[in-house]
Write an enzyme that holds these catalytic residues in place. Structure first.
Site, PDB file in Angstrom:
ATOM      1  CE  LYS A   1     -14.978 -65.548   8.403  1.00  0.00           C
ATOM      2  NZ  LYS A   1     -14.226 -65.366   7.181  1.00  0.00           N
TER       3      LYS A   1
ATOM      4  CD  GLU B   1     -10.456 -68.950  17.015  1.00  0.00           C
ATOM      5  OE1 GLU B   1      -9.679 -68.379  17.267  1.00  0.00           O
ATOM      6  OE2 GLU B   1     -10.700 -69.311  15.488  1.00  0.00           O
TER       7      GLU B   1
ATOM      8  CG  HIS C   1      -9.654 -55.151  13.690  1.00  0.00           C
ATOM      9  ND1 HIS C   1      -8.749 -56.545  14.247  1.00  0.00           N
ATOM     10  CD2 HIS C   1     -10.368 -55.056  14.877  1.00  0.00           C
ATOM     11  CE1 HIS C   1      -8.705 -56.498  15.468  1.00  0.00           C
ATOM     12  NE2 HIS C   1     -10.260 -56.147  15.196  1.00  0.00           N
TER      13      HIS C   1
ATOM     14  NE  ARG D   1     -10.140 -59.390   0.317  1.00  0.00           N
ATOM     15  CZ  ARG D   1      -9.591 -59.638   1.412  1.00  0.00           C
ATOM     16  NH1 ARG D   1     -11.389 -60.155   1.943  1.00  0.00           N
ATOM     17  NH2 ARG D   1      -9.196 -59.058   3.129  1.00  0.00           N
TER      18      ARG D   1
HETATM   19  C1  MV4 Z   1      -7.118 -63.715  17.339  1.00  0.00           C
HETATM   20  C2  MV4 Z   1      -6.255 -62.978  18.073  1.00  0.00           C
HETATM   21  C3  MV4 Z   1      -5.655 -63.886  19.234  1.00  0.00           C
HETATM   22  N1  MV4 Z   1      -6.499 -64.825  19.978  1.00  0.00           N
HETATM   23  N2  MV4 Z   1      -7.389 -64.850  17.653  1.00  0.00           N
HETATM   24  C4  MV4 Z   1      -8.805 -60.439  14.522  1.00  0.00           C
HETATM   25  C5  MV4 Z   1      -9.394 -60.239  12.958  1.00  0.00           C
HETATM   26  C6  MV4 Z   1      -9.627 -61.103  13.145  1.00  0.00           C
HETATM   27  N3  MV4 Z   1      -9.361 -61.507  11.977  1.00  0.00           N
HETATM   28  C7  MV4 Z   1      -8.572 -62.471  14.013  1.00  0.00           C
HETATM   29  N4  MV4 Z   1      -8.014 -61.496  15.215  1.00  0.00           N
HETATM   30  C8  MV4 Z   1      -7.486 -62.137  16.227  1.00  0.00           C
HETATM   31  N5  MV4 Z   1      -7.430 -62.976  16.517  1.00  0.00           N
HETATM   32  C9  MV4 Z   1      -7.006 -65.634  19.096  1.00  0.00           C
HETATM   33  N6  MV4 Z   1      -8.293 -66.915  19.238  1.00  0.00           N
HETATM   34  C10 MV4 Z   1      -6.213 -61.474  17.789  1.00  0.00           C
HETATM   35  C11 MV4 Z   1      -6.582 -61.033  16.335  1.00  0.00           C
HETATM   36  C12 MV4 Z   1      -5.988 -60.030  16.907  1.00  0.00           C
HETATM   37  C13 MV4 Z   1      -5.268 -59.187  15.299  1.00  0.00           C
HETATM   38  C14 MV4 Z   1      -5.549 -60.484  14.574  1.00  0.00           C
HETATM   39  C15 MV4 Z   1      -4.877 -60.078  13.346  1.00  0.00           C
HETATM   40  C16 MV4 Z   1      -4.211 -59.292  13.122  1.00  0.00           C
HETATM   41  C17 MV4 Z   1      -4.556 -57.978  14.304  1.00  0.00           C
HETATM   42  C18 MV4 Z   1      -5.162 -58.471  15.023  1.00  0.00           C
HETATM   43  C19 MV4 Z   1      -5.720 -57.478  15.912  1.00  0.00           C
HETATM   44  C20 MV4 Z   1      -5.944 -58.050  17.558  1.00  0.00           C
HETATM   45  C21 MV4 Z   1      -6.267 -59.069  17.207  1.00  0.00           C
END
Ligand code: MV4
Length: 484
Positions: A102, A186, A221, A280
């Site tokens: 990442k 982040e 998630h 994917r």
């Molecule tokens: C984040 C975020 C808020 N701020 N990054 C969750 C899974 C991963 N792919 C990235 N995720 C997140 N990253 C920052 N800087 C909030 C989430 C997140 C989230 C993102 C996408 C879909 C659902 C989520 C549920 C909780 C937190």
């Protein structure tokens, strides 16, 4: 099932693999032939590069479609296929590897000039560095696993006092889950929307985007409902091109071929930031296929065979609205606890604008070993409103007896005012749960009041006083929770 269907339409013969737990699975019956690759634990079957490649050799397979999950984003597997002279239907191992880290993916995005969430470009080496960087970014911050994705190893940190212990636990969780303790920082975006962009490339440098998918409706998630267009794009149509261009910049920087998805977060102000890339085909690809008319799996196979992508960016048009619901064997009334077991009766919805990508049948037992997703129900409508009503109708037609599913829960979701208004963010399902609890409590109070009133007027004990004609078998089953 999805890959077999695409192959059959292209007159390509298929060989499926299965584990002991999947011996009676639908894809095993559907493929031209099928090979067992080992026992139920995926490490010894679906995740064994050696066993999967042996099955490919034994069946004389020329190519492998890795599906989603398991080895689909494993650069080592993609390389091993190449070395074995078997075409891996997906991007080059180098692109998988770059996006698998990442922090490396963030560096690619920054170098390509795409917007990324403010944060670090490398893993954090020690607490002193963590304190300095977090202070620079400004609290709250989010600690993430560099080898992760999908939320594992993530920690919200609101102040410097919490930083050290959060880093320790994030790093050890990352080590256990991904075999790498590398974490990075982040800026935390509060209640973002999750919007992703589909890209499709060939092995000759042609690359297009197929627009966005709204994926904010998730629980722990796990996505539950996805749609195209995003309601945000319906509000601000220019967003599609901006976010699509950002996605293409990043994908071009790794010479991406095949189908891929770039995840973005959008904040309440309409800014968007690159998060990570999935190298994917994704579960939710049908909503993009339906709004664009482009068959993603067919194109994956064609470009893997060396064909040029004949669709140009200016040829891509989006029509109407598509929504997908994931049908799970789980109990929404019991904290979504998995509900495996034997399916006694099974009938899929049909009719205009309905597509079911299912993998189950009546008489089959949902194994406890794997993800309890039974099927994906996708619908299309000329407007978002039409699609929502169609989804509600199709969910109501769906019959799954013998196990508990989330069908009724999804039907309720389609009637939720906030959902219908398109007011979505990643906190949506938690808020929806609160609204449901309030509605259920209210329903209980109304029933009690009706029974009390009936007794007061008739002096007859309850049921006879309020019940109408005898309910049908379907309704009794439904009320007893035997259905859905
Ligand atoms: C984040 C975020 C808020 N701020 N990054 C969750 C899974 C991963 N792919 C990235 N995720 C997140 N990253 C920052 N800087 C909030 C989430 C997140 C989230 C993102 C996408 C879909 C659902 C989520 C549920 C909780 C937190």
């Amino acid at each position: 099932m999805r890959v077999i269907r695409a192959c059959r339409e292209m007159r390509i013969e298929t060989a499926a693999i299965f584990s002991d737990a999947d011996r009676h699975a639908l894809h095993v019956q559907m493929a031209d032939e099928a090979v067992c690759v080992g026992p139920a634990p995926s490490r010894e079957s679906y995740l064994s590069i050696e066993r999967v490649l042996r099955a490919a050799r034994d069946t004389g397979s020329e190519a492998i479609h890795p599906g989603y999950g398991f080895l689909s984003e494993n650069a080592e597997f993609a390389s091993a296929c190449e070395e074995a002279g078997i075409k891996f239907i997906g991007p080059a191992p180098e692109a998988i590897g770059q996006m698998g880290s990442k922090t490396a993916a963030r560096r690619v995005a920054i170098a390509a000039g795409a917007p990324v969430v403010p944060g670090t470009e490398q893993g954090i080496r020690d607490f002193a560095e963590a304190r300095r960087t977090a202070a620079g970014i400004g609290y709250p911050v989010l600690l993430k696993a560099a080898a992760g994705g999908g939320g594992k190893g993530m920690r919200r940190v609101d102040s410097e006092a919490e930083l050290e212990s959060a880093m320790r636990s994030a790093a050890s969780e990352a080590e256990r889950a991904f075999g790498s303790a590398e974490v990075y920082l982040e800026k935390l975006i509060e209640r973002p929307r999750h919007i992703e962009v589909q890209v499709l490339g060939d092995e000759h440098g042609r690359l297009i985007h197929l627009g966005e998918r709204e994926c904010s409706i998730q629980r722990r998630h796990q996505k539950v409902v996805e749609e195209c267009p995003s309601p945000l794009v319906l509000e601000k149509p220019e967003l599609r091109e901006r976010i699509g261009e950002a996605a293409l910049k990043i994908a071009r920087a790794v010479s991406y071929s095949s189908a891929g998805t770039l995840e973005f977060l959008a904040d309440q102000q309409g800014n968007f930031y690159f998060l990570e890339m999935n190298t994917r085909l994704q579960v939710e690809h049908p909503v993009t296929e339906w709004t664009t008319g482009i068959d993603l799996v067919r194109w994956q196979i064609r470009v893997a065979a060396g064909e040029q992508l004949s669709v140009r960016q200016e040829d891509v048009r989006w029509t109407g609205s598509a929504i997908e619901s994931r049908i799970y064997a789980e109990d929404p009334e019991n904290n979504f606890f998995p509900s495996p077991g034997r399916i006694a009766q099974y009938a899929e919805p049909a009719g205009p604008g309905v597509r079911v990508d299912g993998g189950v049948y009546a008489g089959w037992t949902v194994p406890i070993e794997y993800d309890p997703m039974l099927a994906k129900l996708a619908v299309w409508g000329d407007t978002r409103e039409t699609a929502i009503e169609r989804m509600r109708r199709a969910l109501g037609e769906y019959r799954v007896l013998g196990i508990t599913t989330n069908l009724t829960y999804l039907e309720e979701l389609m009637g939720d005012g906030e959902f219908v208004a398109g007011r979505l963010d990643t906190g949506f399902l938690e808020e929806f749960a609160k609204r449901r609890r309030a509605a259920q409590k209210n329903e209980g109070e109304v029933i009690a009041a009706v029974l009390a009133a009936a007794y007061a007027t008739t002096q007859q004990p309850t049921f006879a006083a309020v019940s109408g004609p005898a309910p049908s078998a379907w309704r009794v089953a439904s009320k007893q929770g035997l259905m859905h």
